[in-house]
Motif scaffolding. Sequence first.
Motif: not given
Length: 199
Positions: A112-129
């Motif tokens: 998904x990230x490769x498709x979207x190519x965001x500048x910033x990836x925001x992780x919400x919470x420790x599980x995601x981080x």
Amino acid sequence: MDKQAHLDQIAAEIINNNVCPDLAKQATQLVLGDGNPDARIVLIGEAPGKKEDQTGKPFVGASGKFLNQMLAHADLQRSDVYITNIVKYRPPNNRDPKVGEKQAFMPYLYAQLEVIQPVIVVTLGRHSMNCFLPDVQIGDVHGQVQKLRVEQRTWNILPLYHPAAALYNGGLRQTLLDDFSHIPTLIKKLTNVNLLKGN
């Protein structure tokens, strides 16, 4: 193929590859993500909850309401960002996702990230981080961009507390709003750096 079609293809692959069949069996539907495929910001939670499972969209319950406030605080709206979760099916009774479940979905998240190519990836919470930054504590790094090299690419990871945490702990509410309000400035800084580097 446009970006949305690519994302739809990732959803189809998850279903065809029978990822986490036990989770899939008891979930109403796959919740891949929602928002702008051209977004410069991707927000990642841990897994869908009950409302998300019903609607097929991430962050539509109480946490989602607060997330909308966080976006507004930074002069953003949901149509400006892309929102997803590590795990794409609701775990039973909203339990925490298991390590194996998170690992099973990570390749699809990176896709998904490769498709979207965001500048910033925001992780919400420790599980995601912790899926991206396993050795750090959220209390030490929230609101600070962390560089993560994966194969040929460097991602800018911005760990934030989970919006649900602010619902239980009022003190975190302002911390989250403050951290989130810096995102537009961080994006400007990071895109300027990239322009200077010629990336």
